[in-house]
Design a protein around this motif. Structure first.
Motif, short mmCIF file in Angstrom:
data_model
loop_
_atom_site.label_atom_id
_atom_site.label_comp_id
_atom_site.label_asym_id
_atom_site.label_seq_id
_atom_site.Cartn_x
_atom_site.Cartn_y
_atom_site.Cartn_z
N UNK A 1 0.83 -1.22 0.00
CA UNK A 1 0.00 0.00 0.00
C UNK A 1 0.86 1.26 0.00
N UNK A 2 2.16 1.12 0.12
CA UNK A 2 3.05 2.28 0.22
C UNK A 2 3.04 3.09 -1.07
N UNK A 3 2.91 4.40 -0.90
CA UNK A 3 2.96 5.36 -2.01
C UNK A 3 4.38 5.88 -2.10
N UNK A 4 5.02 5.69 -3.27
CA UNK A 4 6.44 6.04 -3.39
C UNK A 4 6.70 7.51 -3.11
N UNK A 5 5.88 8.39 -3.63
CA UNK A 5 6.11 9.82 -3.42
C UNK A 5 6.01 10.17 -1.94
N UNK A 6 5.02 9.63 -1.24
CA UNK A 6 4.85 9.92 0.18
C UNK A 6 5.96 9.27 1.00
N UNK A 7 6.35 8.05 0.64
CA UNK A 7 7.41 7.39 1.37
C UNK A 7 8.73 8.13 1.20
N UNK A 8 9.00 8.59 0.00
CA UNK A 8 10.23 9.37 -0.24
C UNK A 8 10.21 10.66 0.57
N UNK A 9 9.07 11.34 0.59
CA UNK A 9 8.96 12.59 1.35
C UNK A 9 9.13 12.33 2.84
N UNK A 10 8.54 11.26 3.33
CA UNK A 10 8.65 10.95 4.76
C UNK A 10 10.08 10.63 5.16
N UNK A 11 10.82 10.02 4.28
CA UNK A 11 12.18 9.61 4.61
C UNK A 11 13.19 10.75 4.51
N UNK A 12 12.72 11.94 4.13
CA UNK A 12 13.62 13.10 4.12
C UNK A 12 13.95 13.57 5.53
N UNK A 13 13.14 13.15 6.50
CA UNK A 13 13.39 13.58 7.87
C UNK A 13 14.68 12.98 8.41
#
Length: 459
Positions: A91-103
């Motif tokens: 269910x992971x959305x690549x764009x959201x996962x990439x944004x979240x991992x910027x932290x």
């Protein structure tokens, strides 16, 4: 009602999976999903080293695969050893996962889709220890208040019910929006820890740790060592809080959080799950509506759209901070600690929400406002149910008979006696030239509160 809601959510899930399978991108080979064991929700392959770099998340995926499909990791696709193995559309959305991992630093964020329970991003690992910061437990402070308020609303109270907050009285609406922990403790005490935690479990909270760190399984009704007045101090997980607020955003409909969208065989055929995603109507729609209203943010804060949320910190006791909130299409919970908390959960929350709006084109939707349901109860104003005639409730409701009834005994004591006092004849006092004594000015200041700005994240 539960069956109807469950069927509706199941239909949403089925439609979602069919859309995913019908729109998987051409990966450059045969036009189907990528040749990899784990895929994003659009069919692109996750990095080959994902299980190593995202160990806690991979473990959750593998546990769900075994529980729902009876499939173990050694049955998944491998180019050399198992070219006919199963592939998993997450269910992971690549764009959201990439944004979240910027932290960076000690911080974590989860996004859950209301109505389906699909986890669209899950990121946060302690840079020093490798600990899963999203699945591990942290004291929630005032972000737990939505659960306590839901308990009162479900029991028949209105958002204008009144509760004692240490030296003052406040409505439930004030208690939540102003982060008044004393009043929320009063609410929790009125209904009891078991009732509050049963409500929490229905909304998506699966576990909570007591003061000694022992994790309690709420589905099993394990409430040992937990007190109503301390609910904001007992640690909970970030992913669970995202699920709780997703239930509120979905009009009270709970859907179990999950990471597996579909499992494909070597012919790209979807494998039927042995166990579906659990759904139920956890709250009345009016309860969810009122909770959205209690956490309503400034509409101009995010692309001129409504959202609701609650922020929390610990008043200087720790450096932890939270922001949990939702738009109708997405619930996001963010937690930060240490240096990462300088920007707080707010910055991380905004990163994910803004990315989702941009990538998915979520339409702005207005939240409906307060429902007007429930009774304006006053039982929470005093230990014996009495109303203080000098209190805030009576100041706001001077015509309430309860205020007059409470005031009458003291007033009667102060009435002068009808009998004249006996006096002995005394010479009249000499007139004084001293000025009448003026009353001393009061030095009391308006009560200072430590409530956080919870109505929106940019106060």
């Amino acid at each position: 009602m539960h069956l109807a809601v469950g069927g509706a959510v199941a239909l949403v899930l089925a439609i979602g999976v069919s859309i995913v399978l019908g729109n998987l991108p051409d990966d450059g080979s045969d036009g189907g999903p990528a040749d990899a064991a784990l895929l994003y929700d659009d069919g692109r392959a996750l990095p080959a080293d994902f299980p190593d770099t995202h160990g806690p998340l991979a473990e959750r995926v593998y546990a769900e695969l075994e529980a729902r499909y009876g499939i173990t990791p050694d049955q998944l696709y491998d180019e050399d050893d198992r070219p006919d193995g199963y592939r998993v559309v997450l269910t992971l959305d690549k764009a959201l996962q990439d944004a979240a991992e910027e932290t960076t630093g000690e911080a974590g964020v989860v996004a859950v889709e209301p109505g389906s329970g699909a986890v669209l991003c899950y990121a946060g690992t302690d840079p020093d220890t490798g600990e899963d910061l999203v699945g591990s437990l942290h004291p929630p402070s005032s972000v737990f208040d939505m659960i306590t308020a839901a308990t009162a609303l479900e029991a028949g109270a209105s958002i204008e019910s009144w509760w004692a907050d240490e030296q003052t009285d406040v409505t439930l609406a004030q208690a939540v929006s102003e982060g008044r922990s004393g009043a929320m403790d009063t609410v929790a005490g009125e209904y009891g820890v078991e009732t509050v935690l049963a409500t929490a479990n229905g909304m998506g909270l699966t576990a909570i740790a007591d003061a000694d760190g022992t994790v309690r399984d709420l589905a099993a009704g394990d409430y040992d060592g937990l007190a109503a007045a301390d609910l904001g101090t007992y640690p909970v997980s970030v992913v669970d809080m995202a699920s709780v607020y997703a239930t509120i955003a979905a009009g009270g409909a709970y859907a179990e959080t999950h990471f597996v969208g579909a499992v494909l065989d070597s012919g790209d055929r979807e494998i039927e799950a042995q166990q579906g995603v659990r759904t139920e109507q956890a709250l009345a729609e009016t309860t969810a509506q009122d909770l959205q209203y209690l956490g309503l943010g400034e509409s101009e804060a995010i692309e001129d759209r409504d959202f609701f949320g609650v922020a929390a910190d610990y008043h200087g006791q720790t450096t932890e901070s939270w922001f949990v909130g939702a738009i109708p299409q997405l619930s996001v919970a963010a937690w930060a600690n240490g240096a990462a908390a300088n920007d707080g959960g707010v910055a991380l929350w905004r990163t994910v929400i803004d990315t989702a709006i941009e990538e998915h084109g979520y339409e702005a939707e207005s939240l409906p406002g307060a429902s007007g349901a429930g009774e304006d109860l006053t039982e929470g104003l005093g230990d014996d149910g009495s109303v203080d005639p000098a209190g805030e409730y009576c100041q706001a409701n001077p015509g309430d008979a309860a205020c007059a009834a409470s005031a009458s005994p003291s007033e009667s004591e102060e009435e002068p006696s009808s009998e004249p006092e006996e006096t002995s004849a005394e010479p009249e006092p000499e007139p004084t030239t001293s000025e009448p004594e003026e009353p001393e000015p009061t030095t009391s200041e308006p009560e200072e509160t430590t409530s956080e700005c919870t109505s929106w994240p940019f106060c």
